[in-house]
Design an enzyme around this catalytic site. Structure first.
Site, PDB file in Angstrom:
ATOM      1  CG  HIS A 122      50.686  38.179  28.596  1.00 33.35           C
ATOM      2  ND1 HIS A 122      51.830  38.377  29.334  1.00 33.35           N
ATOM      3  CD2 HIS A 122      49.667  38.674  29.348  1.00 33.35           C
ATOM      4  CE1 HIS A 122      51.511  38.953  30.478  1.00 33.35           C
ATOM      5  NE2 HIS A 122      50.198  39.148  30.512  1.00 33.35           N
ATOM      6  CG  ASP A 200      50.954  31.987  27.516  1.00 26.46           C
ATOM      7  OD1 ASP A 200      50.322  31.510  28.468  1.00 26.46           O
ATOM      8  OD2 ASP A 200      51.150  33.215  27.366  1.00 26.46           O
ATOM      9  CD  GLN A 203      43.952  34.210  30.769  1.00 21.29           C
ATOM     10  OE1 GLN A 203      42.973  33.737  31.349  1.00 21.29           O
ATOM     11  NE2 GLN A 203      44.616  35.239  31.247  1.00 21.29           N
ATOM     12  CE  LYS A 226      47.149  34.559  34.178  1.00 14.65           C
ATOM     13  NZ  LYS A 226      46.775  35.935  34.476  1.00 14.65           N
ATOM     14  CB  CYS A 364      50.344  42.182  29.509  1.00 12.00           C
ATOM     15  SG  CYS A 364      50.506  42.853  31.157  1.00 12.00           S
TER      16      CYS A 364
HETATM   17  N1  C6P Z   1      47.472  37.736  32.109  1.00 11.49           N
HETATM   18  C1  C6P Z   1      45.572  39.213  32.470  1.00 11.49           C
HETATM   19  O1  C6P Z   1      44.910  40.001  33.161  1.00 11.49           O
HETATM   20  P1  C6P Z   1      51.689  35.414  35.053  1.00 11.49           P
HETATM   21  O2  C6P Z   1      51.655  36.892  35.351  1.00 11.49           O
HETATM   22  O3  C6P Z   1      53.097  34.914  34.876  1.00 11.49           O
HETATM   23  O4  C6P Z   1      50.894  34.606  36.001  1.00 11.49           O
HETATM   24  O5  C6P Z   1      50.917  35.231  33.656  1.00 11.49           O
HETATM   25  C2  C6P Z   1      51.316  35.943  32.529  1.00 11.49           C
HETATM   26  C3  C6P Z   1      50.429  35.675  31.375  1.00 11.49           C
HETATM   27  C4  C6P Z   1      50.926  34.981  30.297  1.00 11.49           C
HETATM   28  N2  C6P Z   1      50.158  34.652  29.253  1.00 11.49           N
HETATM   29  C5  C6P Z   1      48.863  34.993  29.199  1.00 11.49           C
HETATM   30  C6  C6P Z   1      48.038  34.593  28.031  1.00 11.49           C
HETATM   31  C7  C6P Z   1      48.299  35.705  30.252  1.00 11.49           C
HETATM   32  O6  C6P Z   1      47.010  36.037  30.199  1.00 11.49           O
HETATM   33  C8  C6P Z   1      49.100  36.087  31.362  1.00 11.49           C
HETATM   34  C9  C6P Z   1      48.554  36.934  32.462  1.00 11.49           C
HETATM   35  C10 C6P Z   1      46.799  38.582  33.074  1.00 11.49           C
HETATM   36  O7  C6P Z   1      45.258  38.934  31.319  1.00 11.49           O
HETATM   37  C11 C6P Z   1      47.705  39.620  33.675  1.00 11.49           C
HETATM   38  S1  C6P Z   1      48.337  40.710  32.471  1.00 11.49           S
END
Ligand code: C6P
Length: 407
Positions: A122, A200, A203, A226, A364
């Site tokens: 991401h 990370d 998910q 999430k 992203c």
């Molecule tokens: N992915 C998706 O629709 P934040 O925004 O900080 O809560 O998470 C960022 C992030 C980091 N790593 C991974 C693997 C992610 O999937 C995400 C967020 C969302 O897939 C928004 S782009």
């Protein structure tokens, strides 16, 4: 036996119509919905004990502080950290990774060092490292992914794990492909070479059992929103041996022991990394979310999500003129796809008319999309409150979209 339908009734938002159709929420990888228990924990905090934490010695402040720190304990248990002191509150995964880049990265990296990522990251696990590389003269390298399945091509790993590599930072579950990476194996290999590791967990944290000690990572970042928690709160796990030697992230109130006009003495971890009044309701809501998920059992949730994803994948794979992404087996709870000659945004717009909330775009993960030769995909991502009947409806909607564009 888990009563999934009963759990679904805990989510008031799911019981509504969108464009006259019953809402089917398949955008859980972007953010999950919140059960009443979480909403109620927030209401209760604001109605009964809203106060600043760590500062006051009045009753409300003490209650708020107790709840705030209890949430830290809960989070440590949720990911099996050794101690609550290894949990730093952040705004989410993105801030967790930036915090590591700004503290550990600035302290340890120099020109010529390598930050090793994967091609499926991401943006939040690419951009902070590129910014750090610009500052320090370090370089960013990538473990390749193999084709549309999006799994890591580990044949290149030996040659990539050079003595210049100082950090391996990788995604646990890819948000655009649904690949589950073998993070424990990779962290073990990195650790043998003295490489610091970050996972990370955006998910994974709310979908599968996560044990940071078993994974063997140095850092693990995830987002509350999430995993049924509120937006604006997340947690960064850091192994204490590393955290205790790191400089602060931001300066301000709350992270200090003493301040003089010339000099400041900082608190130990984790408070050293939490300057200013924190998000207080966030951890309290997150605590309720973690209790809620644990009552269901993340092993249980994982099985349910995977079953739905496989069910959806098999039905989509039976269609003509569709390109599917992600692994054929062992996928996490999402499917990513493209219909021939139909833009992903058109799929999402038409699905929305059918009451189905999908996501379309690069998710992203723009470099990965470019590597696969596409601009975007449409994505359906599932959680435990979703059902097979919803997947059936979604597949019918996809067929309708194909017919519409074929006409
Ligand atoms: N992915 C998706 O629709 P934040 O925004 O900080 O809560 O998470 C960022 C992030 C980091 N790593 C991974 C693997 C992610 O999937 C995400 C967020 C969302 O897939 C928004 S782009």
């Amino acid at each position: 036996m888990t009563d999934w339908a009963k759990l679904r009734a805990d989510f008031p938002i799911l019981d509504q119509k969108v464009h006259g159709k019953s809402l089917i929420y398949f955008d859980n990888a972007a953010t999950s919905q919140k059960p009443r228990a979480v909403i109620q924990a927030l209401v209760n905090y604001y109605e009964r004990y809203n106060a600043n934490v760590h500062r006051g010695i009045h009753e409300l402040s003490m209650r708020a502080t107790t709840a705030f720190e209890a949430a830290r304990e809960r989070t440590a248990k949720f990911i099996n950290a050794r101690s609550a002191d290894e949990i730093i509150w952040t705004r989410g995964t993105t801030e967790g990774i930036n915090l590591v880049a700004s503290t550990w990265g600035v302290k340890h990296l120099k020109a010529g060092d390598v930050i090793l990522l994967t091609e499926a990251e991401h943006h939040s696990n690419i951009v902070p490292w590129q910014m750090l590389a610009q500052k320090t003269g370090a370089k960013v390298a990538y473990i390749p992914v193999a084709g549309d399945e999006g799994t890591l091509d580990l044949s290149a790993l030996d040659s990539l794990l050079t003595s210049q590599v100082k950090l391996l930072s990788l995604v646990h579950i890819s948000n655009s492909m649904g690949v589950v990476n073998p993070v424990a194996d990779l962290c073990a290999r990195a650790r043998k070479l003295g490489i610091v590791t970050l996972v990370d967990g955006a998910q994974s944290a709310g979908h599968m059992l996560v044990d940071v000690q078993a994974i063997g990572c140095d850092f693990f970042a995830f987002s509350g929103h999430k995993i049924c928690g509120p937006t604006g709160i997340g947690a960064l796990y850091g192994r204490m041996e590393i955290l205790e030697k790191l400089p602060p992230y931001q300066g301000g109130g709350e992270m200090i022991l003493t301040v003089g006009y010339d000099k400041t003495e900082f608190k130990p971890a984790p408070h050293r990394f939490e300057a200013g009044t924190p998000d207080i309701s966030g951890p309290i809501g997150l605590h309720a979310a973690m209790d809620y998920l644990e009552a269901i059992g993340r092993g249980n949730i994982w099985k349910h999500d995977q079953e739905l994803a496989n069910y959806a994948y098999d039905q989509l794979a039976a269609l003509k003129n569709i390109r599917l992404f992600g692994p054929k087996t062992g996928r996490a709870g999402l499917v990513s796809f493209l219909l021939k000659d139909v833009h992903a945004h058109d799929v999402v717009t038409l699905a929305d008319q059918g009451g189905v909330a999908l996501r379309g775009g690069h998710h992203c993960t723009q470099p990965l999309m470019h590597k696969l030769g596409v601009e975007s995909t449409a994505r359906a991502s599932f959680y435990f409150y979703n059902t097979k009947a919803e997947v059936d409806h979604f597949v019918e909607v996809v067929k309708e979209i194909q017919k519409f564009f074929a006409a």
